[in-house]
Design an enzyme around this catalytic site. Structure first.
Site, mmCIF file in Angstrom:
data_model
loop_
_atom_site.group_PDB
_atom_site.id
_atom_site.type_symbol
_atom_site.label_atom_id
_atom_site.label_comp_id
_atom_site.label_asym_id
_atom_site.label_seq_id
_atom_site.Cartn_x
_atom_site.Cartn_y
_atom_site.Cartn_z
ATOM 1 N N HIS A 139 -10.741 1.105 1.527
ATOM 2 C CA HIS A 139 -10.467 2.010 2.510
ATOM 3 C C HIS A 139 -11.712 1.992 3.252
ATOM 4 O O HIS A 139 -12.616 2.590 2.911
ATOM 5 C CB HIS A 139 -10.222 3.444 1.902
ATOM 6 N N HIS B 121 1.656 5.202 -1.531
ATOM 7 C CA HIS B 121 1.289 6.612 -2.693
ATOM 8 C C HIS B 121 2.661 7.189 -2.985
ATOM 9 O O HIS B 121 3.445 7.371 -2.463
ATOM 10 C CB HIS B 121 0.506 7.500 -1.744
ATOM 11 N N LYS C 217 -8.970 -0.221 -6.088
ATOM 12 C CA LYS C 217 -9.211 0.206 -4.689
ATOM 13 C C LYS C 217 -10.253 1.026 -4.589
ATOM 14 O O LYS C 217 -10.707 1.943 -5.318
ATOM 15 C CB LYS C 217 -7.991 0.957 -4.542
ATOM 16 N N HIS D 88 0.889 -1.125 0.071
ATOM 17 C CA HIS D 88 0.112 -0.161 0.078
ATOM 18 C C HIS D 88 0.918 1.096 0.033
ATOM 19 O O HIS D 88 1.343 1.474 0.850
ATOM 20 C CB HIS D 88 -0.841 -0.158 1.091
ATOM 21 N N HIS E 291 -4.993 -0.826 5.722
ATOM 22 C CA HIS E 291 -4.652 -0.149 6.661
ATOM 23 C C HIS E 291 -5.331 -0.344 7.924
ATOM 24 O O HIS E 291 -5.782 0.827 8.463
ATOM 25 C CB HIS E 291 -4.149 1.329 6.577
ATOM 26 N N ASP F 44 1.277 2.704 3.487
ATOM 27 C CA ASP F 44 0.387 3.654 3.433
ATOM 28 C C ASP F 44 1.519 5.025 3.645
ATOM 29 O O ASP F 44 0.948 5.912 3.966
ATOM 30 C CB ASP F 44 -0.543 3.849 4.021
HETATM 31 C C1 NCD Z 1 -3.500 8.946 2.094
HETATM 32 C C2 NCD Z 1 -2.931 9.965 1.000
HETATM 33 O O1 NCD Z 1 -2.498 11.133 1.454
HETATM 34 O O2 NCD Z 1 -3.145 9.797 -0.122
HETATM 35 N N1 NCD Z 1 -3.788 9.483 3.330
HETATM 36 C C3 NCD Z 1 -3.657 8.997 4.365
HETATM 37 O O3 NCD Z 1 -4.077 9.519 5.596
HETATM 38 N N2 NCD Z 1 -3.515 7.818 4.509
HETATM 39 C C4 NCD Z 1 -4.827 8.219 1.619
HETATM 40 C C5 NCD Z 1 -5.355 7.145 2.350
HETATM 41 O O4 NCD Z 1 -4.661 6.056 2.150
HETATM 42 O O5 NCD Z 1 -6.188 7.069 3.199
HETATM 43 ZN ZN ZN Z 2 -3.219 5.106 1.652
#
Ligand code: NCD
Ligand code: ZN
Length: 333
Positions: free
Chosen positions: A134, A14, A95, A12, A168, A240
């Site tokens: 999510h 970003h 997702k 996971h 998460h 995450d």
């Molecule tokens: C994530 C993001 O910034 O893209 N933020 C977070 O607080 N985890 C998005 C997500 O996974 O919820």
């Molecule tokens: Zn995330």
């Protein structure tokens, strides 16, 4: 003291786009063999053309590192069986974001109406495409994930052949339902194994530990630790890691997301070592993901050594988790 990990995976992640992608991709690409890339760009990744061009930009940013970006699509309620069949060979998962529950989730699902969405979930089951979720409602912030458990149960029962990944997880309730339904799995982040709401807001407010889902209670953290440290077959590592520029964190209206990519493996090693569970780290950070997603990652050996280092205050204008602090383990370059 040294320790070798074979092809660690972060399921996971970003990576963002543009300058941010170019700056931060290497932190994951250096230490992991592959990652499941989240599709919440602006606009989100909802078709194969944009997914493939995003994948190309990721590979460019990664450069010479051996690293596989496992791509995911942003769930839309108008996806058809034909679309999914075409998408299958390009994606590792889809997702689902409830609309508006987290950073860049606008355009997510307004209401998870199982009956209305069932053709999509049926097609995903048939095609063996995992559904990542999510799992938060729009309720009271500490109860959002607990409230969402009802949806997870409905999905698990209605679509027994669908692989459902609870992303998460942060609560005891999630840890419990995960064990009760065969087709439910979960990712666990680094930060939810380490912090509670106290670390975010119990003293001076720490924006760099603010994320969705928000860190919960001590007993919730303990339930997650139990799963991760024992490398329970139902859970895998998903950092995450979600970078935001410092101007979006240290302000009024702080964005949700913790940037942990540069410290993830070091801190996992420290945590598992502290609990005398280092031998389970391989399973938590790689083998379980291979089994759940049926993946064969590229060969990549990562050597961890017990050697202190100090986490930089800032990487390209992004403040990492544990900035300025000393860590006991590090990845040998
Ligand atoms: C994530 C993001 O910034 O893209 N933020 C977070 O607080 N985890 C998005 C997500 O996974 O919820
Ligand atoms: Zn995330």
């Amino acid at each position: 003291m040294q320790f070798v990990l074979n092809s660690p995976l972060d399921m996971h992640l970003h990576l963002r786009d543009g300058e941010m992608l170019k700056n931060i991709a290497k932190f994951s690409a250096k230490e992991f063999a592959g990652s499941l890339i989240m599709p919440n760009l602006v606009p989100p990744v909802t078709n194969i053309n944009s997914l493939l061009s995003y994948k190309k930009r990721i590979l460019e940013a990664v450069g010479d590192e051996k690293f596989t970006p496992y791509m995911s699509l942003f769930f839309k309620s108008n996806y058809t069986a034909d679309f999914l069949e075409n998408a299958k060979s390009h994606i590792t998962a889809i997702k689902l974001y409830p609309n508006g529950v987290t950073t860049n989730s606008e355009g997510g699902v307004e209401q998870i109406d199982i009956k209305k969405l069932s053709p999509i979930f049926e097609a995903m089951s048939e095609l063996d495409i995992p559904l990542c979720v999510h799992g938060e409602t729009n309720g009271f912030v500490m109860d959002r994930e607990k409230e969402f458990c009802a949806v997870y149960k409905q999905l698990a029962v209605a679509f027994p052949k669908l692989t459902i990944i609870m992303e998460h997880i942060t609560t005891r309730e999630s840890a419990e339902i995960l064990k009760r339904y065969e087709n439910l799995y979960a990712t666990i982040t680094l930060h939810h194994l380490l912090i509670t709401l106290d670390d975010v807001a119990g003293g001076l407010l720490n924006p760099h530990l603010f994320c969705k889902p928000i860190a919960k209670r001590h007993e919730d953290k303990e339930a997650l630790l139990e799963l991760a440290l024992n490398a329970d077959k139902k859970v895998m590592f998903g950092s995450d890691s979600a970078p935001h520029p410092v101007s979006k964190k240290e302000c009024c209206g702080c964005a949700a997301g913790i940037f942990s990519a540069p410290i993830a493996l070091s801190v996992l090693a420290e945590l598992f070592d502290k609990h005398n569970k280092l031998t389970n780290l391989q399973t938590f950070v790689s083998n379980n993901a291979r089994d759940i997603y049926k993946l064969i990652p590229i060969e990549k050996k990562i050597i961890l050594e017990k050697k202190e280092w100090k986490v930089p205050e800032n990487f390209y204008g992004v403040v990492p988790m544990f900035a300025g602090q000393s860590l006991k383990w590090r990845v040998k370059s």
